[in-house]
Design an enzyme around this catalytic site. Structure first.
Site, PDB file in Angstrom:
ATOM      1  CD  GLU A   1      -0.330   1.579   4.441  1.00 17.18           C
ATOM      2  OE1 GLU A   1      -0.145   2.370   3.476  1.00 17.18           O
ATOM      3  OE2 GLU A   1      -1.444   1.095   4.709  1.00 17.18           O
TER       4      GLU A   1
ATOM      5  CG  HIS B   1      -2.062  -0.940   1.147  1.00 12.81           C
ATOM      6  ND1 HIS B   1      -3.362  -0.528   0.968  1.00 12.81           N
ATOM      7  CD2 HIS B   1      -2.105  -2.292   1.205  1.00 12.81           C
ATOM      8  CE1 HIS B   1      -4.157  -1.581   0.929  1.00 12.81           C
ATOM      9  NE2 HIS B   1      -3.419  -2.664   1.077  1.00 12.81           N
TER      10      HIS B   1
END
Length: 462
Positions: free
Chosen positions: A308, A216
């Site tokens: 992330e 992500h």
């Protein structure tokens, strides 16, 4: 002069053959061409396949790396990477394309680390789970102020809030008793999920994945399950509170492996946030329901974390090379983590494979199962464990095993069939004797005759 030009031409062709994926953003058609380009360069260790289509009909293509593409080799673990689940979070998509090219090129160059990885692991790379959302995001460009444009799929659904919610079941079972793994799906689950989600669910049920990461953007941190908080809702919001899985220490280690191999994630301070060691429990950061990483853990054998990877969800093209260099080692090291703990075969007395045998580790309330080929993989930290294998119709087998920090320990189970307990004889009332069992001396003559005949030795023809 013509000879020099010819040599230059051949050198140019050679450079084009080995040149890595250029550091640029790849739209759908470019992505497909890149996957097939890698396959054409490494045809004997790769395979391109589709797991389904998006809302708008785009294929969800996967590139597989293996020394036997398309075949599960017993005792060889399966691992996956998923990128671009949110269409506007694009770095993971580009990193996975770079990774694919890197694995191919380094394998051809004889890099022994990559050769061992490909020959001992089956790697599946899904660069884009949300190709429709990506096309919307890329159309507005990297510098647009539309922060969420393209995040959802073409139906406007956030795919990371679209998986069946199994957390409530596991939280109930942990408190009151019940299954701790492979929780069943609701009967109507297919009507509640998007085409992309359904495709991924079928995919992860079709392969016995052991390890996974979901890439992500929007922060720089390695996030591990559970994502959904155990705490009750307060004024419509679910409290953020650490919600560990039974494998919490293992998940922390997996997250730290990526964080410390990453160029700067482990420093903690990124994007205005601070995460010690560059890792966080998902629910401790913010709680979300119906996420993919919790679903993997609760419905399959797969241990998934969420990575992330960038403050900017859509980094500028000139930033891609720096991001690749910052993530390359971490991407490789994480794949290598699938080779730890214990693995082995579950067989019956005739050496037949036993699928779906349950592997339990004492003190860890999360079981896994053997795959279709009878092989199992249980990720564990170094230590001494009591491990039990069970299967319907077989006696359980328990062993004590010490796991080291290196390669997984091979632990095979040979289960013996259960001996059915003798069924107690049922007394049937007899009208002539009022249900009483008669002593031998007063048994009916016919019964005594049958008994004597049964005791006579039988003649066997010679």
């Amino acid at each position: 002069m013509s000879g020099l030009l010819l040599v230059s031409f051949h050198l140019l062709l050679l450079f084009k053959l080995v040149a890595p994926v250029t550091f640029r953003h790849h739209r759908y058609d470019d992505l497909v061409r890149t996957l097939y380009k890698v396959h054409n360069e490494c045809p004997y260790i790769t395979r391109v396949y589709s797991i389904g289509r998006s809302v708008k009909g785009r294929h969800l293509y996967v590139l597989e790396f293996s020394d036997y593409p398309g075949i599960h080799e017993p005792l060889e673990p399966e691992v996956k990477y998923v990128g671009n689940m949110h269409g506007n979070e694009v770095l993971g998509r580009e990193l996975l394309l770079q990774l694919a090219e890197f694995l191919c090129e380094e394998f051809r160059n004889g890099n022994q680390r990559i050769v061992r990885l490909v020959e001992g692991t089956r790697v599946h790379i899904l660069p884009s789970m949300n190709p429709d959302g990506y096309e919307v995001a890329v159309a507005q460009g990297a510098d647009s102020s539309g922060y969420l444009v393209g995040r959802n799929n073409a139906n406007g659904v956030d795919l990371n809030r679209n998986f069946p919610d199994l957390n409530n079941y596991i939280y109930y079972n942990e408190k009151h008793g019940g299954p701790n793994h492979h929780l069943p799906l609701p009967d109507n689950w297919k009507s509640q999920v998007e085409p992309e989600t359904q495709a991924v669910i079928h995919w992860i049920r079709s392969f016995n994945f052991v390890l996974s990461a979901n890439l992500h953007g929007g922060a720089v941190v390695a996030n591990y399950p559970y994502d959904k908080s155990l705490e009750h809702r307060v004024r419509g919001f679910r409290r953020t509170a650490n919600s560990p899985t039974p494998d919490d220490k293992l998940f922390q280690k997996l997250a730290k492996i990526y964080s410390y191999a990453h160029g700067w994630m482990h420093q903690g301070w990124n994007c205005g946030d601070y995460f010690p060691d560059g890792i966080t429990n998902g629910a401790s950061w913010y709680s979300l329901s119906k996420g993919m990483q919790d679903f993997n853990y609760l419905h399959t054998n797969c241990f998934e974390i969420t990575l992330e990877l960038s403050c900017n969800k859509f980094p500028r093209q000139e930033e891609l090379q720096r991001e690749w260099l910052g993530n390359r080692e971490a991407l490789i090291q994480f794949l290598e983590q699938v080779h730890q703990g214990i693995k082995g075969m579950v067989l019956d007395e005739n050496h037949n494979n036993l699928a779906e045998a349950v592997i339990s580790v004492s003190g860890i309330n999360h079981d896994i199962t053997s795959g279709d080929h009878g092989d199992y993989f249980r990720l564990l930290l170094p230590g001494t464990y009591t491990v039990t294998a069970t299967a319907p119709g077989f006696e359980p087998e328990t062993v004590t095993v010490t796991v080291g920090p290196g390669e997984p320990k091979l632990v095979n189970f040979h289960l013996k069939r259960s001996i059915p307990q003798a069924t107690p004889t049922r007394r049937v009332p007899n009208s002539g004797h009022e249900g009483r069992v008669l002593p031998k001396k007063v048994q009916p003559r016919s019964a005594r005759k049958e008994e004597m005949e049964m005791k006579q030795p039988q003649r066997v023809p010679t």
